[in-house]
Scaffold this active site. Structure first.
Site, PDB file in Angstrom:
ATOM      1  CG  ASN A 180      -1.903  -0.981   1.289  1.00  0.00           C
ATOM      2  OD1 ASN A 180      -1.894  -2.037   0.230  1.00  0.00           O
ATOM      3  ND2 ASN A 180      -2.800  -1.141   2.029  1.00  0.00           N
ATOM      4  CG  MET A 181      -1.076   4.846  -1.988  1.00  0.00           C
ATOM      5  SD  MET A 181      -0.161   5.702  -3.301  1.00  0.00           S
ATOM      6  CE  MET A 181      -1.113   5.573  -4.753  1.00  0.00           C
ATOM      7  CE  LYS A 182       0.191   5.195   7.667  1.00  0.00           C
ATOM      8  NZ  LYS A 182      -0.795   4.464   8.627  1.00  0.00           N
ATOM      9  N   GLY A 183       2.965   2.687   3.017  1.00  0.00           N
ATOM     10  CA  GLY A 183       4.523   1.753   3.271  1.00  0.00           C
ATOM     11  C   GLY A 183       4.376   1.568   4.750  1.00  0.00           C
TER      12      GLY A 183
END
Ligand code: B12
Ligand code: B12
Ligand SMILES: Cc1ncc(COP(=O)(O)O)c(C=O)c1O
Ligand SMILES: Cc1ncc(COP(=O)(O)O)c(C=O)c1O
Lengths: 255, 520, 520, 255
Positions: free
Chosen positions: D126-129
């Protein structure tokens, strides 16, 4: 009695689960983790999980490990010298001394060597006692002398002879570099040199002491953590009344 | 008790918003039923047992009804008819249906009134069974007094109910007041309740009626021995929410994990199915005096505990509102929350106190369920043990109700016997030495803690307004809870949902609703 | 900060009583000296080294003087004479005396004025050395900022200074701010300071000047690496209190365990000897800016922490009063206390908070030394770790100064490297997550904590009055502290005490006294 | 390289100190303590100190033990497969894909089997990492598909074929009864059945995974706790560019 095969228990009988933690003198890395795994397998474990590895100093890594121990122990073969002394209370003990010995008992205690810990020996001897259980000083039928800590062996023995003690109590707390073993043995050596070994009932105590160890060191009994004074008094009274019926013999200097 | 000054007007507004949100959902719920609600009716009527393939009889009967496309009318009426047809007891009738010896959908032979009467009779027996478990528990509570809160809640999860029994007894002797048997991994996705005593679960033991009985009996024994009442917990959220509630009631369980949204978010169970099922399951809990535990704590495992604290509070308010609809009284409402803030954050403990105290004050009468740190637990068990120790302190200080003991091996494995003992040593120590800390301290007015609690409330308000506007289902679809998006018609179990036909009947539900909440 | 309302008038009364008690003792002190005070003078003049039997030169010279029955005049005058006689440097002169090449008590050859001048010169150099260490430390503190309090204090105790060095560095990298090298068992009973780097201590490493240097150098390296100043601690209480203070000053130590009564009570050292020695040792600490740590914590290992809390407070007041006589400023006064209440006692943590907060408020400017639980530590290391965790919380909440990290293996062995790491994990965690808890809470007025603090104070007052009446020496003889009785003329080291003759001189003491306390 | 003999470290080099805790299925007694001592000595320890023994259930006793391990390990013989991949950052990785591959990479990830834990795979994709390190979705040169949890092996494979994935990422968190090993192996079996084993770069991950274990299970790499997405991306890019220069071969169905 039949065999009783046992292994450590995590959440299923005989799963062998053990938790370990230790430090290895290597830098943390995959190789270090592997080394921890291999090392633990050399300790007779299988399914070794190195769950945590963390650098805690240059060239030192700390590990937490769970693993299954392989050995199986037959519990029926395990023996440990347990006291077979009936535990008595304050009143019973005084009563028995009065009735069976017709004289008060004399007890001398000390922490010997450079050990300065007195709380343990105080717990056994001083009035106040331990865990709601009166100390030996409180027993009307016992004369108790507490010499405190840092007492040289010679001084303790002198006092014991002086007051015609029946029992010598020795406490040791510091166990680092086996200081306690050295000190306990030194006292036995001194007694042997003076041919006084069987003149006194010899009791050892301290957090690192078990009855097992005390017997091996030449004492008549050993008391570990959580000992209550009445346990010690029960032992003393039982032993001394036994000895009395078997007639007391001195193998050293005449009384 | 320590106190944060809160605005009661604002609290009233929040509770009103939550009620309106619940009202909307309730409108949907009342028009629908599900296969598992229907199976629950059968179970409460007394249908039990499985076939040689271990398929429960209740499932088989409902499947039959579905195949005959008669499910929309509900099973009750048909089963009543079958009872009249067989003239036998419930279980025999069910078996006859299963064997095809009685036609399930043939109601023509009996008058509407006779069927209605039979239904009523069955429903009354069902309600009586629920009343009986309630009374039995109340009797036991007279004999063995309830321990003081926070109750010490420990889990067992060996997979083998007999091994669990040993673990549970050990936990109780070390101080546990509540024992939860964790379910086998993914049982919640099974569209039936497994049967019989089981010994082969994965990281948990199957929730079966037989297992419930075995464990309840073991705990009765230790209640006697320890002189305090030991509560038994299991899980109902999932595809069989109401059925498990029925089984739990029949075996005198005390607490059920039962959340109106957990299954949707964390198990990808369809939301319609979940809303329908939770309502009936909660009606059952209410009547049987089973405390429900909600699952807000889970939100903080997938989203940040500070950033999303308001979602926990909002969800608690919604769960409360929905539970009230299902007639649950405050003493049965174990609203969930958790101690899950990243310990790297400075003053994390102050945030935790603020959140825990806020929950305490928003829901002053409920037995709050306080979950221990899990997400930031380390595989360094010694460090993890410290975190649990402060969790224990937060719990006793803010007077929580049901205290799930944190376990030092949380990040490693389901607890070993000694892990549980160690956890309890910490709980017992902290609860004893800080017993009245909450009474002793005040939080500084306008201090960090007071401000933080207010901030959370201020975030809840627009959030609930938004949900009210778009509806709870749409809000979940948009990922407003736990950062997880679930489409309205996605997830498992939608095929088991149906709209009630005009002739639908669920007399158990009707009776429970009509007779209302049980107080005291 | 959290606050308990205390009566300032009462506090003033207590401080006045303590001062009067100290005044009485000071009268005795000023009329006496001891062999170890005299050896200290030699050390400060620059005498160093041992003979082939490892007997320090300072001891040999003082023994000589004693044998010649000239000790009552003090060593200074004679040594100054010897310097004039030899015309050589201090060390060579000392060696010549030792070798019998210079007669120590032959002062006839020099004028009174010349000797006086030599003495003054030697004393000035001594004071200059003390000034130098003070300045060196202040320089280092500019380079590496002082960590914020509570300082994390860790002990090392392998017996081998080189192994200790590894352990110390490890502790610092895990967060330690202060490293204490525990002395070898019973070193305090040696009437000399051992010499050279040592590798064979028992449950501790000998305090020697060489060991001080080795460890200080190691800590300078890590101060540089970690960018914060790491303080070094050793012990001076014992038969060589003032001598060790001198050695410590010469090697830039930061903190010394230095109590006016510890040696008497816990080492059975004669009380006259102790009072004399502590005064000179503290004058040295004052000039060298060495923080002293007092040992009230020890009282609670032999007497009950609730019952005898007032003895701790009384002793702190007396230690403070005596320290003020020795010109120690508040920032150098690490008054001791401890977290030693039986954890089986309900609300034990509330008692601990009351005691810690009381100490904080009675001595608002001193770096309080807070000792961890030791007596009630269990050999169950997991349980012990919990107790330490609450201790850490008490410390940060009541803003203690010097925080001795509790170790989970306290009841088992002197700490292993990983034990120290684990201890610091707990300290670091708690200090971070509860950093401002003290600022956030108030103790309820008239609550348990406030009342308890007041009760302790109310017990202190008559106690100090009684001591003032009978004198501190008699009070100790009666077992008023730590439940231990020590006769005025009992214990070790009395033979080293002597009354000063009319011609007695100790120009170092005079100069330090005259030049007064160093501020800033 | 010479020998490097190591042992656990308490406070002195080679003192062998290890901390253990475990439970034995016996009642607490002197004999139980003795059994613990004997058991630990069978695990190749000496100087065994049973420092704590406590009843924790009828017939179960919990022990804390310190003891000195006897084995000595030659650390120079320990090998662990470490990544020899150069760690790159977000920008470098995107740059290399652009320059060396001229096309974006496609990655599909899932938690398979009944495992419902998504936080690990989300952290990677996911984006957030994770830990301030962007997830693969954020990489402009990577097309990342995250299928979530409880995904059947067949479904995952279908998706991978569908989107012409270069890489398959599989996460497993539940390790009880070796659930992770079973699930990881099931996927490999499925690929082998369909002759698709070498079509994808296969990466395993989860708290119970090491690179070592993943390789043994037939994966190209394995990532354990604290993995950052850029580490995974670095591995992927390095491997795929290597393969590209060595020409990609399919041993199954034609592209
Ligand atoms: C109190 C204490 C002190 C006090 C002692 C005060 C005093 N007057 O006794 C002070 C502060 C002075 C002190 C100093 C030191 N201590 Co200390 N101390 C402790 C502490 C905290 C508690 C010990 C205690 O009082 N226990 C309570 C009593 C009741 O328990 P007990 O001794 O086990 O006694 C019971 C039984 O064992 C038995 N028993 C004991 N003796 C006897 C004798 C007989 C005949 C019988 C029948 C029974 C019996 O009955 C008792 C009642 O049940 C322990 C840590 C701990 N929590 O255990 C460290 C500890 C014992 N100390 C330790 C050390 C190293 C020291 C120092 C050497 C440190 C130093 N280098 O300066 C110094 C110097 C002491 C010296 N020269 O000996 C170490 C020992 C390490 C080891 N295994 O060798 C410990 C374990 C701390 C540690 N982890 O480092 N200490
Ligand atoms: C959060 C959580 C949950 C959440 C999951 C929510 C969700 N959507 O994921 C909920 C509450 C739903 C849950 C439920 C359960 N859980 Co759970 N859970 C946890 C918990 C607390 C944290 C896991 C986590 O999120 N870690 C954070 C992530 C970032 O770490 P990670 O997974 O290791 O990922 C990193 C690396 O491993 C790697 N990585 C991971 N995957 C991949 C994949 C690839 C390709 C790559 C390259 C890298 C990679 O990169 C990540 C970032 O660095 C752990 C305990 C703990 N503290 O570890 C228990 C834990 C994992 N759960 C456990 C159990 C048993 C369950 C249940 C089965 C209990 C039950 N019977 O009901 C249920 C059912 C779940 C199921 N069917 O699988 C056990 C597993 C025991 C075991 N060893 O087998 C644990 C250890 C708790 C315990 N001690 O009992 N759980
Ligand atoms: C409310 C609720 N229900 C159920 C569960 C567990 O359900 P499952 O068996 O699906 O993991 C949880 C887990 O924490 C929960 O919080
Ligand atoms: C003030 C003070 N001095 C000295 C010591 C240690 O001295 P010793 O080396 O005699 O054990 C302590 C021990 O705790 C102490 O508190």
């Amino acid at each position: 009695m039949g065999e009783e095969m046992i292994k450590p228990y995590g959440d299923t009988l005989n799963d062998g689960m053990v938790q370990l933690s230790f430090t290895l003198p290597v830098e943390n890395s995959s190789r270090a983790k592997k080394a921890a795994e291999i090392y633990v397998s050399r300790l007779n474990f299988e399914d070794v999980s190195v769950v945590h590895a963390r650098k805690i100093a240059d060239n030192f890594t700390y590990f937490v490990v769970y693993a299954r121990a392989i050995p199986i122990l037959d519990y029926s073969t395990v023996k440990a010298p347990e006291f077979k002394i009936k535990p008595m209370d304050f009143y019973e003990i005084n009563e028995i001394i009065k009735i069976k010995l017709h004289r008060p008992l004399t007890v001398v205690g000390a922490t010997i060597g450079s050990d300065a810990h007195t709380v343990g020996i105080d717990a056994i001897i001083n009035m106040k006692g331990y865990d709601q259980d009166y100390g030996l000083e409180r027993y009307p039928e016992i004369n108790a002398y507490n010499m405190g800590a840092q007492v040289p062996c010679e001084e303790l023995l002198e006092k014991a002879i002086d007051v015609e003690a029946d029992v010598i109590l020795i406490s040791q707390t510091v166990t680092k570099k086996n200081a306690h073993i050295r000190n306990f043995s030194e006292f036995i050596k001194l007694l042997e040199e003076k041919n006084l070994k069987s003149r006194f009932l010899l009791i050892a105590g301290g957090p690192g002491i078990s009855n097992d160890l005390a017997l091996r060191l030449g004492y008549d009994a050993g008391f570990g953590p959580e000992t209550r004074p009445s346990q010690v008094a029960s032992f003393i009274v039982t032993k001394i009344t036994e000895q009395k019926s078997a007639k007391r013999k001195y193998d050293g200097d005449p009384p | 008790m320590a106190h944060i000054p809160l605005n009661t007007k604002q609290i009233d507004r929040l509770k009103q918003l939550a009620k309106e949100i619940a009202d909307q959902v309730q409108t949907f719920i009342s028009r629908h039923s599900s296969v598992s609600v229907e199976r629950t009716i059968l179970r409460l009527y007394g249908v039990d047992g499985v076939d040689s393939e271990r398929t429960p009889l209740s499932n088989k009967i409902i499947d039959k009804l579905k195949k005959k496309s008669r499910i929309k009318s509900g099973v009750s009426r048909f089963f009543a008819g079958a009872m009249l047809a067989s003239g036998r007891d419930v279980q025999t009738t069910a078996e006859l249906i299963d064997q095809g010896k009685i036609e399930l959908d043939d109601l023509s032979r009996f008058s509407h009134a006779d069927i209605l009467e039979k239904e009523k009779e069955l429903a009354q027996k069902a309600a009586a069974a629920l009343d009986e478990t309630r009374k039995k528990k109340q009797e036991k509570l007279k004999k063995y007094p309830s321990p003081q809160q926070p109750w010490r809640y420990l889990i067992v999860a060996t997979g083998n109910i007999y091994e669990d029994r040993i673990q549970a007894k050990a936990a109780v002797s070390a101080g546990a007041d509540v024992i939860a048997v964790i379910r086998s991994t993914a049982q919640s996705l099974l569209d039936y309740v497994p049967y019989g005593p089981t010994t082969e679960g994965f990281a948990g033991t199957f929730a079966t009626q037989a297992n419930f009985k075995i464990m309840r009996q073991a705990l009765d024994e230790v209640s006697e021995k320890e002189g305090r009442y030991i509560r038994l917990v299991n899980y109902s959220s999932g595809l069989c929410m109401a059925e498990i509630a029925a089984c739990a009631a029949l075996e005198d369980l005390d607490i059920l994990l039962n959340d109106s949204m957990y299954g949707i978010l964390f198990r990808d169970i369809n939301m319609k199915r979940t809303f329908i099922d939770q309502y009936f399951s909660r009606l059952i809990c209410s009547r049987a005096k089973i405390i429900i535990n909600t699952g807000e704590d889970n939100y903080l495992t997938t989203s940040d505990a500070i950033e999303n604290a308001y979602t926990v509070t909002a969800s608690q308010l919604i769960n409360e509102a929905m539970a009230q609809k299902a007639l649950l009284t405050a003493d049965l409402l174990g609203l969930g929350h958790a101690f899950e803030i990243d310990p790297k954050i400075e003053n994390a403990f102050l945030y935790e106190l603020a959140h825990a105290q806020l929950a305490r004050q928003l829901f002053p009468k409920v037995p709050l369920k306080y979950m221990p740190p899990t997400k930031y637990k380390s595989t360094d068990i010694f460090y993890s043990h410290c975190i649990d120790t402060l969790f224990n302190l937060a719990s006793i200080t803010t007077e929580q109700g049901i205290h799930l003991a944190g376990i030092l091996t949380e990040a490693i494995h389901t607890p070993h016997m000694q892990d549980r003992y160690q956890a309890l040593c910490s709980v017992n120590y902290v609860f004893n030495v800080a017993r009245e800390l909450g009474k002793e301290i005040e939080f500084r007015k306008d201090g960090f803690i007071a401000k933080r609690a207010q901030q959370v409330l201020d975030e809840v308000e627009p959030f609930l307004e938004k949900i009210k506007e778009i509806g709870l289902m749409e809000a979940i679809a948009q990922g407003k809870f736990a950062n997880i998006r679930r489409p309205v018609d996605g997830g498992k179990g939608l095929e088991g949902v149906f709209e009630k036909a005009v002739d639908y009947s669920n007399p158990v539900m009707e009776q429970l609703e009509q007779e209302g909440g049980i107080h005291g």
